[in-house]
Scaffold this active site. Structure first.
Site, PDB file in Angstrom:
ATOM      1  N   ASP A  15       0.839  -1.193   0.000  1.00  0.00           N
ATOM      2  CA  ASP A  15       0.000   0.000   0.000  1.00  0.00           C
ATOM      3  C   ASP A  15       0.878   1.249   0.000  1.00  0.00           C
ATOM      4  OD1 ASP A  15      -2.004   1.872   0.340  1.00  0.00           O
ATOM      5  OD2 ASP A  15      -2.970   0.843   2.007  1.00  0.00           O
ATOM      6  N   GLN A  16       0.712   2.066  -1.009  1.00  0.00           N
ATOM      7  CA  GLN A  16       1.366   3.383  -1.076  1.00  0.00           C
ATOM      8  C   GLN A  16       2.882   3.246  -1.245  1.00  0.00           C
ATOM      9  OE1 GLN A  16      -0.866   6.394   1.067  1.00  0.00           O
ATOM     10  NE2 GLN A  16       1.020   7.340   1.746  1.00  0.00           N
ATOM     11  N   CYS A  49      -6.568   4.850  -2.573  1.00  0.00           N
ATOM     12  CA  CYS A  49      -6.650   3.436  -2.189  1.00  0.00           C
ATOM     13  C   CYS A  49      -7.822   2.694  -2.832  1.00  0.00           C
ATOM     14  CB  CYS A  49      -6.743   3.326  -0.671  1.00  0.00           C
ATOM     15  SG  CYS A  49      -5.272   3.895   0.198  1.00  0.00           S
ATOM     16  N   HIS A  71     -10.300  -2.419   0.982  1.00  0.00           N
ATOM     17  CA  HIS A  71     -11.062  -1.178   1.084  1.00  0.00           C
ATOM     18  C   HIS A  71     -12.426  -1.263   0.407  1.00  0.00           C
ATOM     19  CE1 HIS A  71     -10.108   3.296   1.998  1.00  0.00           C
ATOM     20  NE2 HIS A  71     -11.378   3.045   2.208  1.00  0.00           N
ATOM     21  N   ASP A  76      -0.727  -0.328  -4.913  1.00  0.00           N
ATOM     22  CA  ASP A  76      -2.005   0.286  -5.297  1.00  0.00           C
ATOM     23  C   ASP A  76      -1.805   1.728  -5.771  1.00  0.00           C
ATOM     24  OD1 ASP A  76      -1.460   1.336  -2.761  1.00  0.00           O
ATOM     25  OD2 ASP A  76      -3.535   1.234  -2.078  1.00  0.00           O
ATOM     26  N   HIS A  77      -0.803   2.426  -5.270  1.00  0.00           N
ATOM     27  CA  HIS A  77      -0.441   3.773  -5.715  1.00  0.00           C
ATOM     28  C   HIS A  77       0.863   4.129  -5.011  1.00  0.00           C
ATOM     29  CE1 HIS A  77      -1.823   5.088  -1.797  1.00  0.00           C
ATOM     30  NE2 HIS A  77      -2.994   4.496  -2.038  1.00  0.00           N
TER      31      HIS A  77
END
Length: 507
Positions: A14-15, A55, A105, A293-294
């Site tokens: 994540d991130q 997200c 999410h 995811d980003h």
């Protein structure tokens, strides 16, 4: 279906911003030995992107192969409708066991979206409380990011995110052991393991903090004063209050220091999962996908977190590893996580009809060295926007467009830091006109804008109403039937011990 189909293990961070990683920058001080080994054995995509740098929208696009505007994935309180097929639905239709351990999410009452099993709850709420409000003023939502993640960055003994990810990996490892011990193991599995690190807040255990010295931590390569400003970036700075928060150089370094440590934490968890594949004998027939995811701006251009289409926010790591199928290589063309659904379906054997159109395109031509597409389409309608924000990445160029902001055009081959906006360059006039025409031909932005407003209004009303009186939670509630665990009087002791031991011994 038989076990001739490959098992699939999807690992998601994540991130995690791609430009920072030694996968892409040989001078990076970030330590990720397990991912580096995975990339050496697999296919590394050097220019992979998410399609919406937030997200929930990014994850919904990843799971469905569809753009945000096609599925209503507007913000972090958007609901993925239950009638939108995901890769979990398609693979399940093809005979796969589908399981999720960790974050996805999902908002709304459907917390599975094609997964047969889900072992943990989500780290984020499943209701509509985080809906964006384009009808309101420009004030910052009280539930949103501020700069405390940066000003309070540092080592910790324990955190909410460490609690979550340790649980995620524990359940994932147990699932792999169970598959190895399964007497009816003719069904292949697709297991998604989705951790929340290195997402802010920037706090990590001392052992990971100590893997880096302060001197190892580079400050942002491009400051706010050195980067050309744009209205969207200014809105973001106001949104998370960086424009009104005094931040020291040491606090910036601390945030990056903890972020580096969190990446190493993720790498160690991945190493543990890969070791589990090896020791259970599952590795030879398991396709591994690692992606993000980003990204995270980490202070570049004076920006933090995500929510923009600059490289640090929207570029993600992507590795596909199946050494017996694909020779190790590096792919230079631009692709996206939206392309993973058709890729997974094709690698699983295909033979199913897609129930909807897909914007994602299979990566199999890239994996097999036969070329492939070189294009990413992005849409963002979340925090910090006043209207839909679009991106087209094709070849060397990136074009960013919103009806309420000036256009941006960058040649990333010549300008990797995206400093020189080419919209006023007469040499780019024809290219610029073609991009603008492409958007006019393929998007009705007035209609998209209205769809976003309608969705926000509906969700705000529903969230307000459901908060009154008796509240029924949509958060996933993992259920464990203890009567079927370990040793019970309904089991034969010898049989339990025999079946639970791996590898089995002769009866």
């Amino acid at each position: 279906m038989t076990q001739a189909q490959p098992n699939i293990l999807i690992l998601m961070a994540d991130q995690m911003t791609a430009p920072l990683l030694p996968l892409h920058d040989p001078n990076s001080p970030v330590q990720i030995p397990h991912l580096m080994k995975l990339a050496e054995r697999g296919v590394l995509f050097e220019s992979a992107y998410c399609n919406s740098p937030l997200c929930a929208p990014s994850r919904f696009v990843f799971m469905t192969g569809r753009l945000p505007s096609k599925i209503g994935a507007y913000d972090n309180a958007a609901e993925l409708r239950s009638d939108v097929p995901t890769f979990a639905h398609y693979l399940r239709e093809m005979g796969y066991r589908t399981a999720l351990s960790g974050k996805m999410h999902f908002c709304g009452p459907d917390q599975l979206h094609g997964y047969e099993e889900r072992f943990t709850t989500d780290i984020y709420p499943a209701d509509y409380g985080w809906a964006v409000n384009w009808d309101g003023d420009a004030s910052r939502p009280t539930w949103y990011h501020d700069m405390s993640s940066v000003t309070q960055a540092g080592p910790c003994v324990r955190s909410n995110q460490l609690d979550f990810d340790d649980e995620v990996v524990f359940h994932a490892k147990r699932y792999l052991y169970d598959r190895a011990r399964d007497d009816a193991g003719d069904r292949p599995f697709c297991l998604t393991v989705s951790m929340t690190h290195p997402h802010d807040p920037y706090a990590i255990g001392q052992q990971y903090w100590d893997r880096y010295r302060d001197d190892d931590i580079p400050l942002p390569s491009l400051s706010y004063s050195d980067a050309p400003s744009d209205p969207h970036s200014q809105r973001l700075r106001q949104l998370y209050q960086v424009d009104t928060t005094e931040i020291s150089e040491q606090q910036i370094r601390n945030a990056r220091h903890a972020y580096f440590g969190a990446i190493s934490y993720v790498d160690d968890q991945i190493g543990a999962l890969l070791d589990t594949l090896d020791e259970t004998g599952l590795a030879d027939n398991t396709l591994i996908v690692f992606c993000g995811d980003h990204g995270d701006m980490l202070g570049e251009r004076g920006l933090w977190y995500k929510m923009s289409f600059f490289e640090w926010s929207t570029r993600v790591p992507l590795i596909v590893c199946a050494p017996k199928q694909f020779s190790p290589r590096r792919v230079k063309e631009s692709v996206s996580t939206m392309d993973l659904l058709p890729t997974l379906v094709e690698l699983a054997g295909g033979g199913v009809d897609y129930a909807t159109d897909l914007e994602g395109r299979s990566l199999v031509p890239h994996l097999t060295g036969r070329g492939g597409h070189d294009e990413v389409i992005g849409e963002y309608m979340g925090e910090g926007t006043a209207a839909p924000l679009l991106m087209i990445r094709r070849g060397d160029y990136k074009f960013i467009h919103s009806p309420v902001d000036p256009d941006q055009l960058y040649n990333l081959a010549d300008d990797p830091q995206e400093i020189h906006n080419r919209v006023d360059d007469p040499n780019e006039a024809e290219r610029l006109a073609a991009f603008r025409q492409e958007i006019a031909d393929n998007w009705n932005l007035d209609a998209v804008h209205q769809d976003v407003l309608d969705s926000q209004r509906r969700r705000r009303l529903v969230a307000s109403a459901l908060a009154k009186g008796k509240v029924t939670s949509w958060d996933h509630q993992p259920h464990t039937d203890a009567s079927g665990q370990y040793m019970r009087n309904t089991f034969d002791l010898g049989d339990v011990e025999y079946r639970a031991r791996f590898p089995r011994v002769a009866e």
